[in-house]
Write a protein that holds these residues in place. Structure first.
Motif, mmCIF file in Angstrom:
data_model
loop_
_atom_site.group_PDB
_atom_site.id
_atom_site.type_symbol
_atom_site.label_atom_id
_atom_site.label_comp_id
_atom_site.label_asym_id
_atom_site.label_seq_id
_atom_site.Cartn_x
_atom_site.Cartn_y
_atom_site.Cartn_z
ATOM 1 N N GLU A 12 -3.853 -2.254 -10.205
ATOM 2 C CA GLU A 12 -3.960 -1.070 -11.070
ATOM 3 C C GLU A 12 -5.215 -1.158 -11.947
ATOM 4 O O GLU A 12 -5.591 -2.235 -12.400
ATOM 5 C CB GLU A 12 -2.747 -0.896 -12.015
ATOM 6 C CG GLU A 12 -1.554 -1.755 -11.778
ATOM 7 C CD GLU A 12 -0.789 -1.344 -10.546
ATOM 8 O OE1 GLU A 12 -0.754 -2.173 -9.617
ATOM 9 O OE2 GLU A 12 -0.240 -0.242 -10.504
ATOM 10 N N LYS A 16 -9.735 3.084 -8.463
ATOM 11 C CA LYS A 16 -9.549 3.680 -7.126
ATOM 12 C C LYS A 16 -9.882 5.176 -7.143
ATOM 13 O O LYS A 16 -10.620 5.645 -6.285
ATOM 14 C CB LYS A 16 -8.118 3.491 -6.632
ATOM 15 C CG LYS A 16 -7.838 2.096 -6.077
ATOM 16 C CD LYS A 16 -6.459 2.014 -5.435
ATOM 17 C CE LYS A 16 -5.346 2.228 -6.406
ATOM 18 N NZ LYS A 16 -4.549 3.425 -6.248
ATOM 19 N N ARG A 50 8.139 8.589 -3.407
ATOM 20 C CA ARG A 50 7.245 8.076 -4.467
ATOM 21 C C ARG A 50 7.905 8.225 -5.847
ATOM 22 O O ARG A 50 7.845 7.333 -6.678
ATOM 23 C CB ARG A 50 5.920 8.843 -4.441
ATOM 24 C CG ARG A 50 4.941 8.390 -5.532
ATOM 25 C CD ARG A 50 3.667 9.230 -5.552
ATOM 26 N NE ARG A 50 2.783 8.802 -6.623
ATOM 27 C CZ ARG A 50 1.803 7.904 -6.486
ATOM 28 N NH1 ARG A 50 1.575 7.349 -5.319
ATOM 29 N NH2 ARG A 50 1.061 7.548 -7.511
ATOM 30 N N PHE A 70 9.045 1.878 0.547
ATOM 31 C CA PHE A 70 7.600 1.970 0.808
ATOM 32 C C PHE A 70 7.367 2.179 2.307
ATOM 33 O O PHE A 70 6.522 2.975 2.709
ATOM 34 C CB PHE A 70 6.857 0.720 0.310
ATOM 35 C CG PHE A 70 6.516 0.764 -1.155
ATOM 36 C CD1 PHE A 70 5.636 1.718 -1.653
ATOM 37 C CD2 PHE A 70 7.075 -0.140 -2.063
ATOM 38 C CE1 PHE A 70 5.310 1.775 -3.017
ATOM 39 C CE2 PHE A 70 6.763 -0.088 -3.425
ATOM 40 C CZ PHE A 70 5.884 0.871 -3.893
ATOM 41 N N ARG A 74 5.866 5.459 4.263
ATOM 42 C CA ARG A 74 4.724 5.278 5.189
ATOM 43 C C ARG A 74 5.022 5.904 6.549
ATOM 44 O O ARG A 74 4.147 6.480 7.184
ATOM 45 C CB ARG A 74 4.413 3.782 5.328
ATOM 46 C CG ARG A 74 3.175 3.477 6.181
ATOM 47 C CD ARG A 74 2.610 2.102 5.884
ATOM 48 N NE ARG A 74 2.357 1.992 4.466
ATOM 49 C CZ ARG A 74 2.715 0.946 3.706
ATOM 50 N NH1 ARG A 74 3.296 -0.100 4.266
ATOM 51 N NH2 ARG A 74 2.472 0.945 2.419
ATOM 52 N N ARG A 96 -4.420 3.488 -0.956
ATOM 53 C CA ARG A 96 -3.419 2.451 -0.619
ATOM 54 C C ARG A 96 -2.795 2.697 0.749
ATOM 55 O O ARG A 96 -2.601 3.835 1.169
ATOM 56 C CB ARG A 96 -2.282 2.371 -1.634
ATOM 57 C CG ARG A 96 -2.731 1.986 -3.032
ATOM 58 C CD ARG A 96 -1.493 1.652 -3.858
ATOM 59 N NE ARG A 96 -1.821 1.460 -5.251
ATOM 60 C CZ ARG A 96 -2.333 0.349 -5.756
ATOM 61 N NH1 ARG A 96 -2.592 -0.677 -4.974
ATOM 62 N NH2 ARG A 96 -2.583 0.249 -7.039
ATOM 63 N N THR A 101 1.684 -3.325 0.654
ATOM 64 C CA THR A 101 3.042 -3.868 0.803
ATOM 65 C C THR A 101 3.000 -5.394 0.902
ATOM 66 O O THR A 101 3.859 -6.089 0.353
ATOM 67 C CB THR A 101 3.737 -3.251 2.032
ATOM 68 O OG1 THR A 101 3.535 -1.837 1.995
ATOM 69 C CG2 THR A 101 5.221 -3.541 2.039
ATOM 70 N N TYR A 104 1.852 -6.456 -2.870
ATOM 71 C CA TYR A 104 2.819 -6.214 -3.966
ATOM 72 C C TYR A 104 4.212 -6.775 -3.647
ATOM 73 O O TYR A 104 4.807 -7.455 -4.469
ATOM 74 C CB TYR A 104 2.931 -4.706 -4.269
ATOM 75 C CG TYR A 104 1.804 -4.192 -5.123
ATOM 76 C CD1 TYR A 104 0.558 -3.896 -4.558
ATOM 77 C CD2 TYR A 104 1.947 -3.992 -6.490
ATOM 78 C CE1 TYR A 104 -0.488 -3.415 -5.331
ATOM 79 C CE2 TYR A 104 0.900 -3.516 -7.281
ATOM 80 C CZ TYR A 104 -0.312 -3.224 -6.694
ATOM 81 O OH TYR A 104 -1.347 -2.759 -7.464
ATOM 82 N N GLN A 105 4.748 -6.409 -2.447
ATOM 83 C CA GLN A 105 6.115 -6.865 -2.162
ATOM 84 C C GLN A 105 6.103 -8.316 -1.636
ATOM 85 O O GLN A 105 7.029 -9.069 -1.885
ATOM 86 C CB GLN A 105 6.810 -5.920 -1.164
ATOM 87 C CG GLN A 105 7.335 -4.637 -1.791
ATOM 88 C CD GLN A 105 6.252 -3.735 -2.383
ATOM 89 O OE1 GLN A 105 5.277 -3.410 -1.717
ATOM 90 N NE2 GLN A 105 6.408 -3.353 -3.642
ATOM 91 N N MET A 155 6.032 0.635 -11.561
ATOM 92 C CA MET A 155 5.226 -0.408 -10.926
ATOM 93 C C MET A 155 4.104 -0.910 -11.841
ATOM 94 O O MET A 155 3.482 -1.914 -11.559
ATOM 95 C CB MET A 155 4.615 0.102 -9.610
ATOM 96 C CG MET A 155 5.600 0.427 -8.505
ATOM 97 S SD MET A 155 6.619 -0.973 -7.964
ATOM 98 C CE MET A 155 5.413 -2.098 -7.299
HETATM 99 P P1 TMP Z 1 -0.799 4.239 -7.446
HETATM 100 O O1 TMP Z 1 -1.148 4.437 -6.021
HETATM 101 O O2 TMP Z 1 -0.790 5.478 -8.215
HETATM 102 O O3 TMP Z 1 -1.579 3.136 -8.062
HETATM 103 O O4 TMP Z 1 0.750 3.785 -7.543
HETATM 104 C C1 TMP Z 1 1.435 3.230 -6.530
HETATM 105 C C2 TMP Z 1 2.124 1.968 -7.009
HETATM 106 O O5 TMP Z 1 2.926 1.488 -5.937
HETATM 107 C C3 TMP Z 1 1.167 0.849 -7.371
HETATM 108 O O6 TMP Z 1 1.702 0.113 -8.446
HETATM 109 C C4 TMP Z 1 1.190 -0.042 -6.148
HETATM 110 C C5 TMP Z 1 2.578 0.146 -5.614
HETATM 111 N N1 TMP Z 1 2.718 -0.038 -4.160
HETATM 112 C C6 TMP Z 1 3.482 -1.092 -3.693
HETATM 113 O O7 TMP Z 1 4.023 -1.865 -4.489
HETATM 114 N N2 TMP Z 1 3.637 -1.233 -2.350
HETATM 115 C C7 TMP Z 1 3.087 -0.379 -1.442
HETATM 116 O O8 TMP Z 1 3.260 -0.552 -0.215
HETATM 117 C C8 TMP Z 1 2.293 0.723 -1.948
HETATM 118 C C9 TMP Z 1 1.672 1.690 -0.986
HETATM 119 C C10 TMP Z 1 2.140 0.854 -3.307
#
Ligand code: TMP
Length: 208
Positions: A12, A16, A50, A70, A74, A96, A101, A104-105, A155
């Motif tokens: 973040e 972007k 979302r 997620f 997708r 993104r 994934t 983050y995950q 998130m």
């Molecule tokens: P953003 O795209 O506005 O930054 O917010 C999306 C949020 O979701 C961001 O914190 C990243 C998170 N994210 C995941 O945790 N896993 C994923 O697969 C994707 C696409 C986004």
């Protein structure tokens, strides 16, 4: 596929949106057909997912539900937006995609990356970005920028150590796939960042 898939990744606050605007102007200046989209989101149902992922306040989102949501978002996005565009020769610029994934995950939440990759293969088949621009900056730099926003979403409300793991996850992906993933230093001034991105786009669109 006649079109190319370009994905933009990073923790973040790395810029972007600003850089996606720059990429859009690049595409327009070169008369290259494109559409901009995002994950999670990009279709009516994926945007509903979302909303659950980022704004579920009344109910806790279990980590496994988060992971699978997620992927569900997708799936809607690939089937209804990305593939049709690519088939029609429209380049897709996606804020993104699958690497998020893993970062983050996988690295962030701690899910087994091999298992994530198995689901990814199932959801994506052979769809892979032609170019991934990883905007890289220390997690604290990005988090300082998001703190300025009025309200952080679900998130964006993790501890700094979470985003540091996410950043490292992204850097690992780039290291393992240097042909596809380019690292752009997002701590540099905006013009240097744009020049760097432009160089990679020129390279991508000069390929036969
Ligand atoms: P953003 O795209 O506005 O930054 O917010 C999306 C949020 O979701 C961001 O914190 C990243 C998170 N994210 C995941 O945790 N896993 C994923 O697969 C994707 C696409 C986004």
């Amino acid at each position: 596929m006649k079109g190319k898939l370009i994905t933009i990744e990073g923790v973040e606050g790395v810029g972007k949106s600003t850089n996606i605007n720059f990429i859009s102007s690049y595409m327009e200046s070169k008369n290259i057909k494109y559409l901009c989209t995002r994950e999670p989101g990009g279709t009516v149902n994926a945007e509903k997912i979302r909303d659950i992922l980022l704004h579920s306040e009344e109910e806790k989102v279990p980590e496994i539900a988060e992971l699978l949501l997620f992927f569900s978002a997708r799936s809607f996005h690939i089937e209804n937006v990305i593939i049709p565009a690519l088939i029609n020769g429209i380049n897709v610029i996606c804020d993104r995609f699958a690497d998020a994934t893993i970062a983050y995950q996988g690295n962030g939440r701690g899910f087994d990356i091999k298992r994530i990759n198995q689901i990814a293969k199932w959801v994506q088949n052979d769809l892979k970005p032609n170019l991934t621009i990883l905007l890289d900056a220390p997690a604290e730099v990005g988090m300082k920028r998001t703190k300025i926003r009025e309200k952080n979403d679900r998130m964006e409300s993790e501890k700094i150590s979470f985003y540091e793991r996410v950043r490292q996850g992204y850097l690992n992906i780039a290291q393992n796939d240097p042909e596809r993933v380019v690292i752009v230093d997002a701590t540099k001034d905006i013009l240097s960042v744009e020049k760097n991105i432009e160089k990679h786009l020129n390279h991508l669109f000069s390929e036969k």
